[in-house]
Enzyme design. Structure first.
Site, PDB file in Angstrom:
ATOM      1  N   GLU A  28      13.225   7.600  16.741  1.00 36.98           N
ATOM      2  CA  GLU A  28      12.015   7.655  17.563  1.00 36.98           C
ATOM      3  C   GLU A  28      12.423   7.845  18.969  1.00 36.98           C
ATOM      4  O   GLU A  28      12.784   6.673  19.770  1.00 36.98           O
ATOM      5  CB  GLU A  28      11.055   6.714  17.157  1.00 36.98           C
ATOM      6  CG  GLU A  28      10.573   6.743  15.697  1.00 36.98           C
ATOM      7  CD  GLU A  28       9.846   5.613  15.295  1.00 36.98           C
ATOM      8  OE1 GLU A  28       9.560   4.810  15.920  1.00 36.98           O
ATOM      9  OE2 GLU A  28       9.153   5.687  14.317  1.00 36.98           O
ATOM     10  N   GLN A  47       3.334  16.422  30.796  1.00 38.17           N
ATOM     11  CA  GLN A  47       4.080  17.508  31.017  1.00 38.17           C
ATOM     12  C   GLN A  47       5.497  17.153  30.371  1.00 38.17           C
ATOM     13  O   GLN A  47       5.879  16.060  31.026  1.00 38.17           O
ATOM     14  CB  GLN A  47       4.140  17.796  32.635  1.00 38.17           C
ATOM     15  CG  GLN A  47       5.105  19.138  33.084  1.00 38.17           C
ATOM     16  CD  GLN A  47       5.091  19.497  34.334  1.00 38.17           C
ATOM     17  OE1 GLN A  47       3.816  19.646  35.072  1.00 38.17           O
ATOM     18  NE2 GLN A  47       5.932  19.428  35.140  1.00 38.17           N
ATOM     19  N   ASN A  49       9.596  18.239  31.098  1.00 35.17           N
ATOM     20  CA  ASN A  49      10.576  19.182  32.136  1.00 35.17           C
ATOM     21  C   ASN A  49      11.908  18.707  31.171  1.00 35.17           C
ATOM     22  O   ASN A  49      12.283  17.817  30.876  1.00 35.17           O
ATOM     23  CB  ASN A  49      10.619  18.449  33.468  1.00 35.17           C
ATOM     24  CG  ASN A  49       9.274  18.494  34.119  1.00 35.17           C
ATOM     25  OD1 ASN A  49       8.396  19.465  33.645  1.00 35.17           O
ATOM     26  ND2 ASN A  49       9.154  17.341  34.916  1.00 35.17           N
ATOM     27  N   ARG A  59      21.125  15.333  41.038  1.00 37.35           N
ATOM     28  CA  ARG A  59      19.498  15.836  41.314  1.00 37.35           C
ATOM     29  C   ARG A  59      18.759  14.428  41.775  1.00 37.35           C
ATOM     30  O   ARG A  59      18.791  13.576  41.227  1.00 37.35           O
ATOM     31  CB  ARG A  59      18.982  16.246  39.847  1.00 37.35           C
ATOM     32  CG  ARG A  59      19.616  17.552  39.393  1.00 37.35           C
ATOM     33  CD  ARG A  59      18.921  18.242  38.137  1.00 37.35           C
ATOM     34  NE  ARG A  59      19.510  19.226  37.821  1.00 37.35           N
ATOM     35  CZ  ARG A  59      19.267  20.628  37.639  1.00 37.35           C
ATOM     36  NH1 ARG A  59      18.202  20.928  38.618  1.00 37.35           N
ATOM     37  NH2 ARG A  59      19.754  21.527  37.035  1.00 37.35           N
ATOM     38  N   HIS A  62      14.224  11.899  43.964  1.00 36.42           N
ATOM     39  CA  HIS A  62      12.909  12.280  44.065  1.00 36.42           C
ATOM     40  C   HIS A  62      11.959  11.629  43.805  1.00 36.42           C
ATOM     41  O   HIS A  62      12.031  10.574  43.400  1.00 36.42           O
ATOM     42  CB  HIS A  62      12.844  13.475  43.022  1.00 36.42           C
ATOM     43  CG  HIS A  62      13.651  14.735  42.956  1.00 36.42           C
ATOM     44  ND1 HIS A  62      14.380  15.335  42.130  1.00 36.42           N
ATOM     45  CD2 HIS A  62      14.290  15.271  44.199  1.00 36.42           C
ATOM     46  CE1 HIS A  62      15.105  16.339  42.400  1.00 36.42           C
ATOM     47  NE2 HIS A  62      15.139  16.170  43.816  1.00 36.42           N
ATOM     48  N   LYS A  72       8.022   8.629  34.804  1.00 38.24           N
ATOM     49  CA  LYS A  72       9.120   9.340  34.240  1.00 38.24           C
ATOM     50  C   LYS A  72       9.800   8.702  33.120  1.00 38.24           C
ATOM     51  O   LYS A  72       9.922   7.398  33.290  1.00 38.24           O
ATOM     52  CB  LYS A  72      10.018   9.959  35.195  1.00 38.24           C
ATOM     53  CG  LYS A  72       9.565  10.932  36.386  1.00 38.24           C
ATOM     54  CD  LYS A  72      10.541  11.439  37.295  1.00 38.24           C
ATOM     55  CE  LYS A  72       9.944  12.128  38.401  1.00 38.24           C
ATOM     56  NZ  LYS A  72      11.056  12.531  39.169  1.00 38.24           N
ATOM     57  N   HIS A 119      13.968   8.571  42.003  1.00 33.35           N
ATOM     58  CA  HIS A 119      14.798   9.072  40.808  1.00 33.35           C
ATOM     59  C   HIS A 119      15.854   9.966  41.266  1.00 33.35           C
ATOM     60  O   HIS A 119      15.628  10.922  41.736  1.00 33.35           O
ATOM     61  CB  HIS A 119      13.761   9.572  39.782  1.00 33.35           C
ATOM     62  CG  HIS A 119      14.572   9.984  38.466  1.00 33.35           C
ATOM     63  ND1 HIS A 119      14.866  11.284  38.216  1.00 33.35           N
ATOM     64  CD2 HIS A 119      15.429   9.197  37.568  1.00 33.35           C
ATOM     65  CE1 HIS A 119      15.650  11.363  37.074  1.00 33.35           C
ATOM     66  NE2 HIS A 119      15.811  10.021  36.506  1.00 33.35           N
ATOM     67  N   TYR A 132      12.585  15.141  30.685  1.00 36.21           N
ATOM     68  CA  TYR A 132      11.611  14.027  31.305  1.00 36.21           C
ATOM     69  C   TYR A 132      10.085  14.106  30.695  1.00 36.21           C
ATOM     70  O   TYR A 132       9.702  15.450  30.401  1.00 36.21           O
ATOM     71  CB  TYR A 132      11.374  14.375  32.752  1.00 36.21           C
ATOM     72  CG  TYR A 132      12.621  14.751  33.612  1.00 36.21           C
ATOM     73  CD1 TYR A 132      12.911  14.027  34.670  1.00 36.21           C
ATOM     74  CD2 TYR A 132      13.393  15.892  33.413  1.00 36.21           C
ATOM     75  CE1 TYR A 132      14.011  14.245  35.510  1.00 36.21           C
ATOM     76  CE2 TYR A 132      14.711  16.048  34.102  1.00 36.21           C
ATOM     77  CZ  TYR A 132      14.758  15.475  35.290  1.00 36.21           C
ATOM     78  OH  TYR A 132      15.897  15.432  35.891  1.00 36.21           O
ATOM     79  N   GLU A 143       5.400  16.196  46.502  1.00 35.03           N
ATOM     80  CA  GLU A 143       6.697  15.802  46.051  1.00 35.03           C
ATOM     81  C   GLU A 143       7.735  15.658  47.264  1.00 35.03           C
ATOM     82  O   GLU A 143       7.426  16.696  48.601  1.00 35.03           O
ATOM     83  CB  GLU A 143       7.319  16.962  45.329  1.00 35.03           C
ATOM     84  CG  GLU A 143       6.552  17.123  43.888  1.00 35.03           C
ATOM     85  CD  GLU A 143       6.578  16.204  42.724  1.00 35.03           C
ATOM     86  OE1 GLU A 143       7.812  15.663  42.955  1.00 35.03           O
ATOM     87  OE2 GLU A 143       5.721  15.724  42.101  1.00 35.03           O
ATOM     88  N   ASP A 170      17.729  19.055  48.147  1.00 33.01           N
ATOM     89  CA  ASP A 170      18.387  17.616  48.202  1.00 33.01           C
ATOM     90  C   ASP A 170      19.154  17.380  49.447  1.00 33.01           C
ATOM     91  O   ASP A 170      19.325  16.310  50.192  1.00 33.01           O
ATOM     92  CB  ASP A 170      18.880  17.360  46.930  1.00 33.01           C
ATOM     93  CG  ASP A 170      17.830  17.245  45.988  1.00 33.01           C
ATOM     94  OD1 ASP A 170      16.634  17.142  46.107  1.00 33.01           O
ATOM     95  OD2 ASP A 170      18.243  17.325  44.598  1.00 33.01           O
TER      96      ASP A 170
END
Length: 199
Positions: A28, A47, A49, A59, A62, A72, A119, A132, A143, A170
């Site tokens: 799980e 959502q 991602n 990455r 953010h 997240k 993150h 995510y 954002e 970035d």
């Protein structure tokens, strides 16, 4: 499933129990009800991602405006990555600090970070696939980013990543100090008030 609080308040590391047999493995990967016991509310996932990254990709960092921002829940579907939770909440006891968690397909851990948190992650292998679960849809006008190599934050990237692969966005992101001067960062008080409103 083991849910462990990180040193950054309101963020958690989740380690699922795995059930291997001769066919493979079952687990799980997300339990909203168990996470709710720690958060005081059940995350409302709206959502999903998926990102696929080559080795050496970083990455982030953010974050999004609060409210509603995005909580997240991140895990690795393939490959491996070092996931960074960065406290950018002005006024937080751990403001400017971060914690890293290895996400891979061995322990199959996940990281939960609440709204208002920064993150980032660094991909350790080619074709590293991260998934995510997020609590708000992407909204480009809300954002923001911080430069992942900002020395004030001082993320400790894995060995061999002194020159990571960054997106143009970035690479052009402000430092923590610049973002604070521009009024882009969420406050700890506003985040805590928002968390309370979800209960």
């Amino acid at each position: 499933m083991e849910i462990r609080p990180l040193s950054i308040a309101d963020a958690y590391e989740i380690t699922p129990r795995q059930f291997p047999d001769d066919r493979g493995v079952f687990l799980e990967s997300f339990r909203g009800d168990l996470l709710a016991e720690h958060l005081g509310h059940r995350p409302h996932v709206v959502q999903t991602n998926v990102s696929v990254s080559s080795r050496g990709t970083v990455r982030g960092i953010h974050f999004a405006d609060v409210p509603p921002s995005q909580a997240k829940y991140i895990t690795a579907l393939s490959g491996s990555l070092v996931d960074f939770v960065v406290d950018i909440r002005v006024g937080s006891p751990t403001f400017g600090q971060w914690e890293a968690v290895l996400l891979d397909t061995v322990d199959r851990r996940a990281v939960y970070l609440p709204e208002g948190m920064g993150h980032a992650f660094a991909a350790l292998e080619d074709d590293t696939t991260a998934m995510y679960l997020v609590t708000a849809p992407y909204n480009p006008g809300r954002e923001h980013g911080l430069h992942p190599l900002d020395p004030q934050i001082g993320l400790e990237l894995p060995e061999g990543m002194q020159a990571p692969l960054l997106s143009a966005k970035d690479a052009a992101a402000p430092t923590l100090a610049e973002a604070a001067e521009q009024g882009l960062l969420p406050t700890y008080a506003a985040c805590r008030e928002f968390y309370a409103s979800l209960r």
